[in-house]
Motif scaffolding. Structure first.
Motif, PDB file in Angstrom:
ATOM      1  N   LYS A  49       0.752  -1.231  -0.026  1.00 47.73           N
ATOM      2  CA  LYS A  49      -0.108  -0.030   0.071  1.00 47.73           C
ATOM      3  C   LYS A  49       0.883   1.238   0.007  1.00 47.73           C
ATOM      4  N   HIS A  50       2.039   1.177   0.631  1.00 48.12           N
ATOM      5  CA  HIS A  50       2.904   2.481   0.800  1.00 48.12           C
ATOM      6  C   HIS A  50       4.144   1.972   0.558  1.00 48.12           C
ATOM      7  N   PHE A  51       5.110   2.968   0.282  1.00 50.02           N
ATOM      8  CA  PHE A  51       6.591   2.538  -0.194  1.00 50.02           C
ATOM      9  C   PHE A  51       7.438   3.514   0.720  1.00 50.02           C
ATOM     10  N   TRP A  52       8.585   2.863   1.109  1.00 51.95           N
ATOM     11  CA  TRP A  52       9.489   3.643   2.000  1.00 51.95           C
ATOM     12  C   TRP A  52      10.980   3.367   1.516  1.00 51.95           C
ATOM     13  N   TYR A  53      11.732   4.264   1.527  1.00 51.76           N
ATOM     14  CA  TYR A  53      12.996   4.151   0.635  1.00 51.76           C
ATOM     15  C   TYR A  53      14.075   4.961   1.644  1.00 51.76           C
ATOM     16  N   GLU A  54      15.203   4.279   1.630  1.00 51.81           N
ATOM     17  CA  GLU A  54      16.371   5.051   2.003  1.00 51.81           C
ATOM     18  C   GLU A  54      17.667   4.639   1.254  1.00 51.81           C
ATOM     19  N   GLU A  55      18.472   5.678   1.331  1.00 54.23           N
ATOM     20  CA  GLU A  55      19.764   5.548   0.571  1.00 54.23           C
ATOM     21  C   GLU A  55      20.737   6.089   1.487  1.00 54.23           C
ATOM     22  N   LEU A  56      21.866   5.521   1.781  1.00 56.22           N
ATOM     23  CA  LEU A  56      22.972   5.877   2.557  1.00 56.22           C
ATOM     24  C   LEU A  56      24.203   5.503   2.066  1.00 56.22           C
ATOM     25  N   ALA A  57      25.148   6.610   2.360  1.00 54.97           N
ATOM     26  CA  ALA A  57      26.694   6.212   1.590  1.00 54.97           C
ATOM     27  C   ALA A  57      27.791   7.070   2.253  1.00 54.97           C
ATOM     28  N   ASP A  58      28.913   6.461   2.233  1.00 56.71           N
ATOM     29  CA  ASP A  58      30.066   7.479   2.899  1.00 56.71           C
ATOM     30  C   ASP A  58      30.094   7.906   4.083  1.00 56.71           C
ATOM     31  N   ASN A  59      30.190   8.852   4.401  1.00 58.55           N
ATOM     32  CA  ASN A  59      30.270   9.498   5.758  1.00 58.55           C
ATOM     33  C   ASN A  59      29.130   9.629   6.664  1.00 58.55           C
ATOM     34  N   LYS A  60      27.784   9.366   6.013  1.00 61.38           N
ATOM     35  CA  LYS A  60      26.740   9.415   6.867  1.00 61.38           C
ATOM     36  C   LYS A  60      26.587   7.917   7.013  1.00 61.38           C
ATOM     37  N   LEU A  61      27.008   6.850   6.451  1.00 64.46           N
ATOM     38  CA  LEU A  61      27.287   5.601   6.622  1.00 64.46           C
ATOM     39  C   LEU A  61      28.149   5.231   7.864  1.00 64.46           C
ATOM     40  N   GLN A  62      29.176   5.939   7.875  1.00 62.38           N
ATOM     41  CA  GLN A  62      30.224   5.562   8.977  1.00 62.38           C
ATOM     42  C   GLN A  62      29.647   5.996  10.082  1.00 62.38           C
ATOM     43  N   LYS A  63      29.043   7.162  10.226  1.00 63.38           N
ATOM     44  CA  LYS A  63      28.632   7.916  11.342  1.00 63.38           C
ATOM     45  C   LYS A  63      27.497   6.948  12.121  1.00 63.38           C
ATOM     46  N   ARG A  64      26.820   6.240  11.304  1.00 65.65           N
ATOM     47  CA  ARG A  64      25.743   5.355  11.832  1.00 65.65           C
ATOM     48  C   ARG A  64      26.245   4.145  12.377  1.00 65.65           C
ATOM     49  N   VAL A  65      27.375   3.613  11.709  1.00 67.77           N
ATOM     50  CA  VAL A  65      28.021   2.494  12.079  1.00 67.77           C
ATOM     51  C   VAL A  65      28.640   2.717  13.506  1.00 67.77           C
ATOM     52  N   LYS A  66      29.303   3.798  13.755  1.00 68.26           N
ATOM     53  CA  LYS A  66      29.885   4.168  14.816  1.00 68.26           C
ATOM     54  C   LYS A  66      28.915   4.441  16.178  1.00 68.26           C
ATOM     55  N   LYS A  67      27.781   5.083  15.632  1.00 71.94           N
ATOM     56  CA  LYS A  67      26.671   4.925  16.781  1.00 71.94           C
ATOM     57  C   LYS A  67      26.083   3.867  17.250  1.00 71.94           C
ATOM     58  N   LEU A  68      25.864   3.010  16.317  1.00 68.97           N
ATOM     59  CA  LEU A  68      25.127   1.613  16.572  1.00 68.97           C
ATOM     60  C   LEU A  68      26.076   0.570  17.188  1.00 68.97           C
ATOM     61  N   ASN A  69      27.274   0.737  16.799  1.00 64.62           N
ATOM     62  CA  ASN A  69      28.220  -0.225  17.049  1.00 64.62           C
ATOM     63  C   ASN A  69      29.421   0.414  17.496  1.00 64.62           C
ATOM     64  N   PRO A  70      29.382   0.876  18.426  1.00 64.66           N
ATOM     65  CA  PRO A  70      30.914   1.577  18.835  1.00 64.66           C
ATOM     66  C   PRO A  70      32.110   0.601  19.153  1.00 64.66           C
ATOM     67  N   GLY A  71      31.598  -0.460  19.755  1.00 61.91           N
ATOM     68  CA  GLY A  71      32.646  -1.430  19.847  1.00 61.91           C
ATOM     69  C   GLY A  71      33.323  -2.373  18.976  1.00 61.91           C
ATOM     70  N   ILE A  72      32.680  -2.260  17.679  1.00 67.58           N
ATOM     71  CA  ILE A  72      33.190  -2.976  16.509  1.00 67.58           C
ATOM     72  C   ILE A  72      34.023  -2.357  15.495  1.00 67.58           C
ATOM     73  N   GLU A  73      35.104  -3.006  15.510  1.00 70.32           N
ATOM     74  CA  GLU A  73      36.209  -2.316  14.465  1.00 70.32           C
ATOM     75  C   GLU A  73      36.269  -3.258  13.465  1.00 70.32           C
ATOM     76  N   ALA A  74      35.675  -2.835  12.214  1.00 68.45           N
ATOM     77  CA  ALA A  74      35.628  -3.456  11.008  1.00 68.45           C
ATOM     78  C   ALA A  74      35.819  -2.508   9.819  1.00 68.45           C
ATOM     79  N   PRO A  75      36.154  -3.251   8.718  1.00 75.12           N
ATOM     80  CA  PRO A  75      35.806  -2.100   7.358  1.00 75.12           C
ATOM     81  C   PRO A  75      34.428  -1.941   7.110  1.00 75.12           C
ATOM     82  N   LEU A  76      34.229  -0.842   6.487  1.00 76.98           N
ATOM     83  CA  LEU A  76      32.888  -0.655   5.906  1.00 76.98           C
ATOM     84  C   LEU A  76      32.375  -1.737   5.084  1.00 76.98           C
TER      85      LEU A  76
END
Length: 347
Positions: A49-76
Motif C-alpha cells: 500500500k505504501h512505499f518507503w526508501y532509504e539511501e545511505l553512503a560514505d560519511n553518513k554511513l560511517q557515522k551510523r556504524v559508529k553510533k550503533l556499534n561503537p565497540g566493533i572495529e571492521a572495514p565498511l
C-alpha cells in the motif's frame, strides 16, 4: 550493431533491476528490495500500500556504524556484508531478528519506518537500523506495478509457447501410435492435451484456491525473482540509448557479411553471380559469341582465358576482405589503447 551480450557486460544495474523479496514480520507480509555496493546501499520497502526508501553512503554511513556499534572495529565493506547477509536470510529463516516500527513527525502526516536488525558479528552483538522515508510516488509503479504487468505478459506468452509444444508432442505421439508403437507401462500414458479442458481444470483445482491465500509470498519465490531480473534486464536493453547504434567497425562488418550473403544466395558459381566490372566484358556466359569475333579475341591482355579470369577476380575479392579484417583489428587495437589511457587519466 551493439550486441546485447556486449551491452550486458558493460551494464550496471540500478535498484530497479533488483528483485523483490517477501518477508513476514509480526504476521504482516512486506516486500523488500535492496542494492549494496562497497560503500553504500539502497533499500525499498512496501506493505503493498505504501512505499518507503532509504539511501545511505560514505560519511553518513560511517557515522551510523559508529553510533550503533561503537565497540566493533571492521572495514565498511565487512559491515555492509553483514547487514546484507541478515537481509538475505529473511527468506530462508522467517525467525530472523527483524523488527519494524512506524514513526510520525510532530504534526506531520508522513509515516516513517524504522527497521531494526540484530545479529552476531565475529561473536559480538551487532545491530543495524534502516531509517526509511516515504518513497517518491513514481517508485511504486517503476519498481512493482509496471514490472508485474510485464511479468504477467511474458508468462502468458510462455504459456502459449508451451501449449504449442505440447500439441506438437501429441501429434508426434499419434504418429508413433499409427506405426504400432505402445507405451511400456500403462500408467505413464497421457491423454491428448485440450487447452479449454486444461483451463477449466485449473480454475476448479484446489491449487488455485491455495494460491489465492498465499500469493504475497509465492509471487516472488526464487522463480519469480529470476523472472523479475530477466524482465528488468531485457527492459533496460530494449530502451538502451546505445541499442541500434552502429559503429564504423559494425558498418564494415555489415558490408562484408552482405557480400557473403549475396554469394551464398546465388551460389558459388561465378556464372550465376554478378561479375566485377573488370570481368563483365571478358565473359558473358549467357550470350553466344559474336560472329565477328574469334575465340582468341575473348582472351585478356595477360592471355588469361574467360575461365581463368573469374579465379583471379575471386582472389582479389579475398584480398579485399583480408584487408578489411586487418583494418578492423587495427581500429579495435586503437580503441583499446584509448580506453586504457582514459582509465589512467580517470584514476
Amino acid at each position: 550493431m551493439s550486441s546485447e551480450v556486449e551491452w550486458r557486460r558493460k551494464w550496471k544495474p540500478t535498484l530497479t533491476a533488483y528483485p523483490w523479496q517477501p518477508i513476514k514480520i509480526h504476521g504482516t507480509v512486506y516486500m523488500i528490495k535492496y542494492k549494496f555496493t562497497p560503500n553504500s546501499y539502497e533499500l525499498l520497502l512496501t506493505d503493498l500500500k505504501h512505499f518507503w526508501y532509504e539511501e545511505l553512503a560514505d560519511n553518513k554511513l560511517q557515522k551510523r556504524v559508529k553510533k550503533l556499534n561503537p565497540g566493533i572495529e571492521a572495514p565498511l565493506t565487512r559491515i555492509l556484508d553483514q547487514v546484507k547477509s541478515v537481509l538475505d536470510k529473511t527468506q530462508e529463516d522467517p525467525n530472523t531478528a527483524i523488527k519494524i516500527s512506524f514513526q510520525t513527525e510532530d504534526g506531520g502526516q508522513d509515516v516513517r519506518v524504522l527497521m531494526s536488525l540484530t545479529s552476531q558479528l565475529a561473536g559480538l552483538p551487532f545491530s543495524w537500523n534502516f531509517h526509511c522515508l516515504p518513497a517518491e510516488q513514481h517508485m511504486g509503479s517503476e519498481h512493482l506495478t509496471l514490472p508485474l504487468m510485464a511479468m504477467v505478459s511474458e508468462l502468458s506468452r510462455r504459456q502459449r509457447e508451451l501449449f504449442q509444444v505440447i500439441q506438437a508432442k501429441d501429434k508426434q505421439i499419434d504418429d508413433y501410435k499409427g506405426q504400432g508403437a505402445k507405451v511400456s507401462r500403462k500408467h505413464i500414458e497421457t491423454t491428448k492435451f485440450v487447452e479449454t479442458a486444461f483451463e477449466m481444470s485449473m480454475m476448479t483445482s484446489q491449487g488455485f484456491e491455495d494460491q489465492m491465500r498465499n500469493f504475497e509470498l509465492d509471487t516472488f519465490n526464487s522463480r519469480g525473482q529470476d523472472l523479475y531480473r530477466q524482465i528488468m534486464t531485457k527492459h533496460a536493453w530494449v530502451h538502451s540509448p546505445t541499442k541500434g547504434m552502429k559503429s564504423d567497425d559494425d558498418s564494415l562488418l555489415d558490408d562484408m557479411s552482405s557480400s557473403e550473403d549475396k554469394k551464398r544466395s546465388t551460389g558459388d558459381s561465378w556464372g550465376n553471380s554478378r561479375l566485377p566490372p573488370s570481368l563483365q566484358q571478358s565473359r558473358s556466359p549467357n550470350k553466344t559469341p559474336s560472329p565477328n569475333k574469334t575465340p582468341s579475341s575473348a582472351k585478356t591482355s595477360n592471355n588469361a582465358t574467360p575461365e581463368s579470369s573469374p579465379v583471379k577476380g575471386h582472389d582479389s575479392e579475398l584480398l579485399r576482405r583480408q584487408a578489411l579484417e586487418r583494418r578492423l583489428e587495427e581500429e579495435e587495437a586503437k580503441k583499446m589503447e584509448k580506453a586504457r589511457k582514459k582509465k589512467k587519466i580517470a584514476f
